[in-house]
Design a protein around this motif. Structure first.
Motif, short mmCIF file in Angstrom:
data_model
loop_
_atom_site.label_atom_id
_atom_site.label_comp_id
_atom_site.label_asym_id
_atom_site.label_seq_id
_atom_site.Cartn_x
_atom_site.Cartn_y
_atom_site.Cartn_z
N TYR A 1 50.04 31.76 48.37
CA TYR A 1 48.66 32.16 48.61
C TYR A 1 47.80 30.94 48.85
CZ TYR A 1 50.04 36.64 46.73
OH TYR A 1 50.66 37.83 46.53
N ALA A 2 46.96 31.03 49.82
CA ALA A 2 46.01 29.97 50.09
C ALA A 2 44.65 30.41 49.56
CB ALA A 2 45.92 29.69 51.59
N LEU A 3 44.35 30.00 48.34
CA LEU A 3 43.08 30.38 47.73
C LEU A 3 42.09 29.24 47.84
CD1 LEU A 3 44.25 31.99 44.35
CD2 LEU A 3 43.83 33.12 46.53
N SER A 4 40.83 29.59 47.96
CA SER A 4 39.79 28.57 47.91
C SER A 4 39.69 28.07 46.47
CB SER A 4 38.45 29.17 48.35
OG SER A 4 37.99 30.10 47.37
N ASP A 5 39.01 26.97 46.28
CA ASP A 5 38.81 26.44 44.93
C ASP A 5 38.08 27.47 44.06
OD1 ASP A 5 40.06 24.10 45.65
OD2 ASP A 5 38.20 22.95 45.88
N LYS A 6 37.13 28.16 44.65
CA LYS A 6 36.36 29.18 43.91
C LYS A 6 37.27 30.34 43.48
CE LYS A 6 32.26 32.08 44.24
NZ LYS A 6 31.10 32.48 45.05
N GLU A 7 38.14 30.79 44.38
CA GLU A 7 39.06 31.88 44.05
C GLU A 7 40.06 31.44 42.98
OE1 GLU A 7 39.53 34.41 48.15
OE2 GLU A 7 40.41 32.39 48.09
N ARG A 8 40.55 30.23 43.08
CA ARG A 8 41.49 29.71 42.09
C ARG A 8 40.82 29.67 40.71
NH1 ARG A 8 46.17 26.37 41.92
NH2 ARG A 8 46.25 26.42 44.17
N LEU A 9 39.57 29.20 40.67
CA LEU A 9 38.84 29.15 39.41
C LEU A 9 38.66 30.56 38.83
CD1 LEU A 9 37.29 27.65 37.20
CD2 LEU A 9 35.26 27.75 38.69
N MET A 10 38.36 31.52 39.69
CA MET A 10 38.21 32.91 39.22
C MET A 10 39.53 33.41 38.61
SD MET A 10 35.90 34.62 42.22
CE MET A 10 35.42 36.07 41.29
N LEU A 11 40.64 33.11 39.26
CA LEU A 11 41.94 33.53 38.74
C LEU A 11 42.23 32.83 37.41
CD1 LEU A 11 44.41 35.29 39.27
CD2 LEU A 11 45.32 33.48 40.73
N GLU A 12 41.93 31.55 37.32
CA GLU A 12 42.12 30.82 36.06
C GLU A 12 41.25 31.41 34.95
OE1 GLU A 12 43.04 26.56 38.31
OE2 GLU A 12 41.09 26.89 37.38
N ARG A 13 40.03 31.78 35.29
CA ARG A 13 39.12 32.35 34.29
C ARG A 13 39.56 33.72 33.81
NH1 ARG A 13 33.56 31.73 37.07
NH2 ARG A 13 32.90 33.13 35.43
N ILE A 14 40.07 34.57 34.70
CA ILE A 14 40.52 35.89 34.25
C ILE A 14 41.77 35.75 33.38
CG2 ILE A 14 41.99 36.66 36.18
CD1 ILE A 14 39.42 38.78 34.23
N VAL A 15 42.64 34.81 33.72
CA VAL A 15 43.82 34.57 32.87
C VAL A 15 43.36 34.10 31.49
CG1 VAL A 15 45.83 33.08 32.54
CG2 VAL A 15 45.44 34.18 34.76
N MET A 16 42.42 33.19 31.44
CA MET A 16 41.89 32.70 30.16
C MET A 16 41.24 33.84 29.39
SD MET A 16 41.47 30.04 28.26
CE MET A 16 40.43 29.51 26.90
N ALA A 17 40.39 34.61 30.05
CA ALA A 17 39.64 35.68 29.38
C ALA A 17 40.55 36.80 28.89
CB ALA A 17 38.57 36.24 30.32
N GLU A 18 41.57 37.12 29.66
CA GLU A 18 42.47 38.23 29.30
C GLU A 18 43.60 37.80 28.37
OE1 GLU A 18 42.32 41.36 29.68
OE2 GLU A 18 41.23 41.85 31.51
N ALA A 19 44.07 36.57 28.49
CA ALA A 19 45.32 36.21 27.81
C ALA A 19 45.21 35.00 26.88
CB ALA A 19 46.40 35.97 28.85
N GLU A 20 44.01 34.59 26.53
CA GLU A 20 43.87 33.51 25.55
C GLU A 20 44.53 33.99 24.25
OE1 GLU A 20 40.49 30.53 23.73
OE2 GLU A 20 39.87 32.50 24.43
N GLY A 21 45.36 33.17 23.67
CA GLY A 21 46.04 33.56 22.44
C GLY A 21 47.33 34.33 22.67
N GLU A 22 47.62 34.66 23.91
CA GLU A 22 48.87 35.35 24.25
C GLU A 22 49.93 34.32 24.61
OE1 GLU A 22 49.57 38.71 24.18
OE2 GLU A 22 47.63 38.87 23.21
#
Length: 123
Positions: A1-22
């Protein structure tokens, strides 16, 4: 996938928000689910639209998504998912933390693929 920096950050943030502690594999699996939706004709075709689709990601609706700063594991998990690491199959589009869930539509209507930590993944 060719994601923009903004899209990559959004993906990193949802992973953090959903799976922190997992477990780490659960973080990769959350990224897999978002990317699977991105590829599917049944879901929106941008990271932003996938994440902001109504009633899909509780951290988006409760504001946690906007507040988190991705940690090293979240960033690494997204990088590995983008490079092809799979913790769940391509037809996995949902996950639920059954201990926190208030809506059981997904668990009652979809097929369990895998359990990782507190999350159950469904196709």
């Amino acid at each position: 996938y060719a994601l923009s920096d903004k899209e990559r950050l959004m993906l990193e943030r949802i992973v953090m928000a959903e799976a922190e502690g997992e477990p780490y594999e659960g973080k990769v699996a959350v990224a897999n689910v978002v990317l699977n939706r991105l590829r599917s004709a049944n879901f929106p075709d941008t990271i932003k639209d996938v994440l902001y689709q109504r009633y899909q990601f509780s951290p988006v609706s409760n504001g946690r998504f906007e507040r988190v700063k991705p940690n090293t594991d979240s960033i690494k998990a997204v990088n590995e998912a983008l490079q092809g690491r799979k913790e769940v199959p391509d037809n996995t589009y949902y996950f639920v933390s059954l201990s926190l869930a208030t809506d059981f539509a997904i668990p009652n209507s979809q097929t369990v693929v895998k359990k990782i930590g507190h999350h159950t993944f469904y196709k």
